[in-house]
Design an enzyme around this catalytic site. Structure first.
Site, PDB file in Angstrom:
ATOM      1  N   ASP A  34       0.830  -1.214   0.000  1.00 12.16           N
ATOM      2  CA  ASP A  34       0.000   0.000   0.000  1.00 12.16           C
ATOM      3  C   ASP A  34       0.858   1.256   0.000  1.00 12.16           C
ATOM      4  O   ASP A  34       2.001   1.241   0.460  1.00 12.16           O
ATOM      5  CB  ASP A  34      -0.893   0.028   1.249  1.00 12.16           C
ATOM      6  CG  ASP A  34      -1.910  -1.089   1.224  1.00 12.16           C
ATOM      7  OD1 ASP A  34      -2.212  -1.601   0.135  1.00 12.16           O
ATOM      8  OD2 ASP A  34      -2.381  -1.460   2.317  1.00 12.16           O
TER       9      ASP A  34
HETATM   10  N1  URA Z   1      -1.520  -6.062   3.513  1.00 12.67           N
HETATM   11  C1  URA Z   1      -1.976  -4.807   3.566  1.00 12.67           C
HETATM   12  O1  URA Z   1      -2.990  -4.517   4.167  1.00 12.67           O
HETATM   13  N2  URA Z   1      -1.261  -3.857   2.950  1.00 12.67           N
HETATM   14  C2  URA Z   1      -0.119  -4.103   2.280  1.00 12.67           C
HETATM   15  O2  URA Z   1       0.483  -3.189   1.734  1.00 12.67           O
HETATM   16  C3  URA Z   1       0.342  -5.433   2.234  1.00 12.67           C
HETATM   17  C4  URA Z   1      -0.387  -6.399   2.862  1.00 12.67           C
END
Ligand code: URA
Length: 240
Positions: A105
């Site tokens: 993310d």
């Molecule tokens: N899980 C999430 O919620 N975000 C990420 O970036 C990776 C795994």
């Protein structure tokens, strides 16, 4: 294996195919000590010594990079509005056509692999391969020990999504932090799993993928090539 000279040079990221044409015309490319006559000449990159402006070319069909992704940067190849992880690359690596292996993310940090090898990418992210990803999370509320069983059994999220069995590792009683191990990577997966046990995530960092750990000497935004042993270690069990 015989390949066109322009393909060999461009896949090293040193120049695009059209730039190679110009380099050859300018007699700046040699193959085994002889000035290359044409950019479509065939040679074996494993056996021939190819030099551009006297510099020896290191050929590899595919490329693999480990990056310490910082927060605020998108793990995508393009974003109309903001910075992407590709903007953090420089030199030949920028011209290799790399893409991120799975997502992290925008607000997340940590280990991100970049490659131009589609088959490898698919293998790393496919749950069938069993590559376990390890995340460190900080949370709004203390993580209860009772949450561990739900992770192990494969929880069902409020939107009905069935998670594969995962692992939640606590730091101790009343700690607002934990490690989460998952082998699938659905949208916001770890955040959604933690929210489902009443612990919304405030910080998330990927620490490892299989046996490959984030190199602690890489600062945020820094990257380096993976060694072959490191690339293979991704398909080995995660370290305890
Ligand atoms: N899980 C999430 O919620 N975000 C990420 O970036 C990776 C795994």
């Amino acid at each position: 294996m015989l390949l066109r000279l322009d393909k060999i040079i461009s896949s090293s990221g040193l120049a695009t195919r059209s730039e190679v044409k110009r380099l050859v015309k300018q007699a700046r490319v040699t193959v085994d000590g002889v000035t290359a006559a044409a950019c479509d000449m065939k040679c074996d990159p494993e056996k021939s010594e190819i030099r551009v402006d006297g510099e020896l070319l290191r050929y590899s069909e595919y490329h693999y990079i480990m990056m310490h992704k910082p927060a605020g940067v998108l793990s995508a190849t393009e974003d109309g509005r903001g910075e992407t992880v590709l903007d953090l690359l420089d030199g030949p690596a920028k011209k290799l056509g790399l893409f991120p292996v799975g997502r992290l993310d925008k607000d997340a940090e940590g280990l991100l692999i970049l490659t131009d090898d589609g088959e490898f990418c698919h293998k790393v992210i496919s749950p069938k391969s069993g590559v376990v990803k390890k995340y460190y999370v900080e949370t709004e509320n203390a993580v209860p020990a009772s949450a561990c069983a739900g992770f192990e059994n494969g929880m069902v999220l409020p939107d009905g999504f069935n998670c594969l069995p995962a692992k939640l590792e606590l730091f101790g009683e009343n700690e607002k932090r934990a490690c989460v191990y998952v082998c699938e990577g659905k949208f916001h997966q770890v955040k959604r799993m933690m929210a489902a046990v009443g612990c919304p995530v405030t910080y998330l960092k990927r620490l490892a993928e299989g046996g490959l750990e984030l190199d602690a000497s890489l600062g945020k935004g820094q990257w380096r090539e993976l060694t072959e042993a490191e690339r293979i270690s991704i398909f080995e069990p995660i370290r305890a």
